[in-house]
Structures are given as structure tokens and as C-alpha cells.
Design a protein around this motif. Structure first.
Motif, PDB file in Angstrom:
ATOM      1  N   ALA A   1      -4.184 -10.351  -2.702  1.00 46.21           N
ATOM      2  CA  ALA A   1      -3.545 -10.815  -3.938  1.00 46.21           C
ATOM      3  C   ALA A   1      -2.349 -11.706  -3.628  1.00 46.21           C
ATOM      4  CB  ALA A   1      -3.114  -9.621  -4.784  1.00 46.21           C
TER       5      ALA A   1
ATOM      6  N   VAL B 120      -1.488  -0.537  -7.335  1.00 43.76           N
ATOM      7  CA  VAL B 120      -1.734  -1.777  -6.587  1.00 43.76           C
ATOM      8  C   VAL B 120      -2.068  -2.906  -7.556  1.00 43.76           C
ATOM      9  CG1 VAL B 120      -3.235  -2.905  -4.880  1.00 43.76           C
ATOM     10  CG2 VAL B 120      -2.586  -0.511  -4.569  1.00 43.76           C
TER      11      VAL B 120
ATOM     12  N   ARG C 136      -4.344  -5.989  -7.453  1.00 46.27           N
ATOM     13  CA  ARG C 136      -5.444  -6.476  -6.622  1.00 46.27           C
ATOM     14  C   ARG C 136      -5.745  -7.942  -6.905  1.00 46.27           C
ATOM     15  NH1 ARG C 136      -6.244  -1.170  -7.775  1.00 46.27           N
ATOM     16  NH2 ARG C 136      -6.718   0.178  -5.987  1.00 46.27           N
ATOM     17  N   ILE C 137      -6.530  -8.537  -6.042  1.00 44.44           N
ATOM     18  CA  ILE C 137      -6.809  -9.960  -6.139  1.00 44.44           C
ATOM     19  C   ILE C 137      -7.529 -10.316  -7.441  1.00 44.44           C
ATOM     20  CG2 ILE C 137      -8.999  -9.807  -4.874  1.00 44.44           C
ATOM     21  CD1 ILE C 137      -8.250 -12.560  -3.637  1.00 44.44           C
ATOM     22  N   ASP C 138      -8.337  -9.395  -7.971  1.00 40.62           N
ATOM     23  CA  ASP C 138      -9.028  -9.679  -9.237  1.00 40.62           C
ATOM     24  C   ASP C 138      -8.039  -9.940 -10.371  1.00 40.62           C
ATOM     25  OD1 ASP C 138     -11.406  -9.377  -7.952  1.00 40.62           O
ATOM     26  OD2 ASP C 138     -11.837  -7.361  -8.728  1.00 40.62           O
TER      27      ASP C 138
ATOM     28  N   CYS D  69       3.789  -4.642  -5.205  1.00 42.89           N
ATOM     29  CA  CYS D  69       2.573  -3.823  -5.185  1.00 42.89           C
ATOM     30  C   CYS D  69       1.312  -4.648  -4.952  1.00 42.89           C
ATOM     31  CB  CYS D  69       2.436  -3.054  -6.496  1.00 42.89           C
ATOM     32  SG  CYS D  69       3.652  -1.741  -6.711  1.00 42.89           S
ATOM     33  N   MET D  70       1.446  -5.958  -4.818  1.00 39.61           N
ATOM     34  CA  MET D  70       0.267  -6.775  -4.521  1.00 39.61           C
ATOM     35  C   MET D  70      -0.270  -6.437  -3.134  1.00 39.61           C
ATOM     36  SD  MET D  70       1.087 -10.636  -5.936  1.00 39.61           S
ATOM     37  CE  MET D  70       2.732 -10.727  -5.193  1.00 39.61           C
ATOM     38  N   ASN D  71      -1.598  -6.334  -3.033  1.00 37.45           N
ATOM     39  CA  ASN D  71      -2.163  -6.186  -1.688  1.00 37.45           C
ATOM     40  C   ASN D  71      -2.203  -7.552  -1.009  1.00 37.45           C
ATOM     41  OD1 ASN D  71      -4.456  -7.510  -2.701  1.00 37.45           O
ATOM     42  ND2 ASN D  71      -5.586  -5.605  -2.997  1.00 37.45           N
TER      43      ASN D  71
END
Length: 336
Positions: free
Chosen positions: A129, A92, A94-96, A124-126
């Protein structure tokens, strides 16, 4: 390693389009490179990034400070965002990771006239993100070009897709793949065999060569041969063993099984067909046909493709393999 347009096998139309847009200074701030896995999308993204950061007119020149930095993998104005995996979970972004990239991308470039951000496997970005990236694509800060790489364009938000220039990639012609493989020291015969099995994907052909992928292909063939006689203890044992494999290995195994079943359908129409993937095991596949009527093969293909889709989720692998083996066994035995 120096980066040149000629290093990317095939995709001549896409390369010409990009080089023309670069020369005419009309490349957009965001591009979406989409197509099957292993066909060279990311490699072309690297070359494009090098060209964007290069100081020369006919970029990338391979000699300027920016090109040397890209070749060494240390360019301060080039950022790459990759999916992260924890355990056996799906990888994934993620937003970070997106927020960290946004901070870096907004800074003034150090060596080149702009920054370049490549987001690999952007699908694969959630959700968080994707929404964060969308805001950046709508209002980018500073001189920055975004290159999104994906093998599943439909998985991205429509709003992200609409803000990127799409560039679609097909598979690589077999002759071009053979040339690439031969250039890496493989004998021509082996290169042709790998190219025929890789379905137009140089990455898959190289993985076959480097990781002994043919052993997984042969295991998939053995599975088909033994499927009708498989009892429940064998199902549990095999499911446990496969459930301990990582998702990439399982995905490769299922790809071979999918291709074999497809080959069997082709052989039903023409037993001597040259259109099959697994030319080297044609006789073994022909021998299986009496035990696998066409309706059975279609049902098995549906189960394989369903399992391939579920492998992309966080499903429990042991349970997934148990269900797969039981259902496959039921299909071939119910329709004897």
C-alpha cells in the motif's frame, strides 16, 4: 456538524500556518500531520479538508454547498481511507484500499474545485500500500490534496515523508482540555481529573469518561499491589482473562500501568510532587514505594514498554500476557 478552526483545541501555531498558506494559495498537494494519539490531528484534518473544498475566501464558511456536504458527511469530493481489522489482528491499510482511493481521486471533482483524500493512521499501511501511494504522491492525477494522519511518523517510508509537508503536533495544554471537557457537560472537578490522567490527549480523556476507563486504571493499580504475592495459578488465570481482551483495551491498560510506574519514580524524588499523572491516588502509590525500589521500577517499565511495542504486532495475545505476567513477577521477587 459544522467544522471550524476554533473547534480544534490548542495547536494555535499549526492552525495559523495552515490558514495563512490557504489564504496565500501555497498549500502543497500532500501534508503529513503527525503527533500523539487523541490530540486533534484528525479533527484539524477535517477542518482543513472543509476549507480546501469551501467556496469562500475565509474557509470553511459553514454555509456553502461544500461546507453543508462536509458537515453531513456526504461530500462527493472528500475521500477517507481507514485501517481495517480482521478479528484480533492489527488494523491494516491494504493495497486494495489505496487502489480504490486512487481511482476515485483521479476523477474530476463533482461539487468543489478539487478532491481531498484523508488517510487516517497512515502508518498502518502495509508495504504494498505504501509503495502504491508513493507513486500517486510523486505524480498525482488531477486536482487533489492528500492529508496523511499518523501517530508514528517514523514507521512510514522516508520517501513518503519526504513528499509531504510535515506538520507536527504536541499534546494539548491541560487548561484547554478542561475547557473542552467542560463544554461537553462535565463538572470542572471531573474534567480536571480526566485531563490530568489523559497526558495531553483529549481523545483519551473522552474515552476515560465514556468507557469507564478509570476501572482499567484501578485494575492496573490492583495488579501492582498484588504482584509480589501472585502465584502461578493466579498468573495463568489473569493471563487468560487479559488475552481475551481486544488490543485497544490492552493498550489502554498498559498505558495506565506505564504512567503509574513513572509516577512512582517521580514520587521517589518528591513525595508531594504535583507533576504526577494520577494525583487522586498519590497516597496509594506512595504506599507501594517500600516494596518497589527504583531499580525494580526501571526494570518493570522496560517490560511494560516492550509489551506495548509487541501489542502493535500480530503476536498471540494469550502468550504475550503469560510472558508479561511471569517476567513481571520474577522481577519483583528476585529483587526482594
Amino acid at each position: 456538524m459544522e467544522l471550524h478552526w476554533e473547534d480544534v483545541a490548542g495547536h494555535e501555531t499549526q492552525k495559523l500556518q495552515l490558514r495563512t498558506m490557504l489564504r496565500e494559495h501555497r498549500l502543497p498537494h500532500a501534508l503529513l500531520l503527525s503527533g500523539p494519539a487523541g490530540v486533534g490531528k484528525k479533527k484539524l484534518g477535517h477542518v482543513l479538508a472543509a476549507a480546501l473544498l469551501c467556496e469562500a475566501d475565509d474557509a470553511p464558511c459553514g454555509h456553502c454547498a461544500s461546507c453543508r456536504a462536509m458537515a453531513s458527511g456526504s461530500h462527493p469530493d472528500y475521500l477517507e481511507v481507514l485501517p481495517e481489522r480482521t478479528g484480533k489482528n492489527t488494523a491494516v491499510i491494504r493495497i486494495d484500499a489505496i487502489r480504490s482511493m486512487q481511482v476515485e481521486a483521479s476523477r474530476y471533482p463533482i461539487l468543489a474545485k478539487q478532491r481531498v483524500v484523508l488517510i487516517d493512521d497512515a502508518d498502518c499501511m502495509n508495504e504494498a500500500a505504501e509503495n502504491s501511494l508513493l507513486k500517486t504522491l510523486e505524480e498525482p492525477e488531477g486536482a487533489v490534496t492528500f492529508l496523511l494522519i499518523t501517530g508514528a511518523r517514523s514507521s512510514l517510508l522516508d520517501t513518503i515523508v519526504s513528499r509531504c509537508m510535515p506538520l507536527s503536533f504536541g499534546t494539548v495544554p491541560e487548561d484547554a482540555m478542561v475547557e473542552v471537557l467542560a463544554g461537553r457537560g462535565l463538572a470542572t472537578a471531573e474534567a480536571r481529573e480526566l485531563a490530568s490522567l489523559a497526558d495531553g490527549s483529549i481523545g483519551r480523556a473522552l474515552a476515560l469518561h465514556e468507557h469507564e476507563g478509570l476501572s482499567r486504571r484501578d485494575d492496573a493499580l490492583s495488579f501492582l499491589v498484588k504482584l509480589r504475592q501472585m502465584d502461578m495459578p493466579a498468573v495463568w488465570q489473569r493471563s487468560q482473562a487479559m488475552g481475551e481482551l481486544d488490543r485497544e483495551t490492552l493498550s489502554e491498560w498498559f498505558l495506565y500501568l506505564n504512567m503509574m510506574l513513572r509516577d512512582m519514580l517521580v514520587l521517589y524524588e518528591d513525595g508531594g510532587s504535583k507533576l504526577i499523572y494520577h494525583k487522586d491516588i498519590r497516597e496509594q502509590l506512595l504506599a507501594l514505594l517500600p516494596s518497589f525500589p527504583e531499580p525494580v521500577i526501571f526494570s518493570l517499565l522496560a517490560l511494560v514498554r516492550e509489551t506495548q511495542r509487541r501489542l502493535q504486532t500480530n503476536v498471540n495475545l494469550r502468550l504475550l500476557m503469560e510472558g508479561f505476567h511471569i517476567r513481571m513477577r520474577d522481577v519483583v521477587n528476585i529483587r526482594k
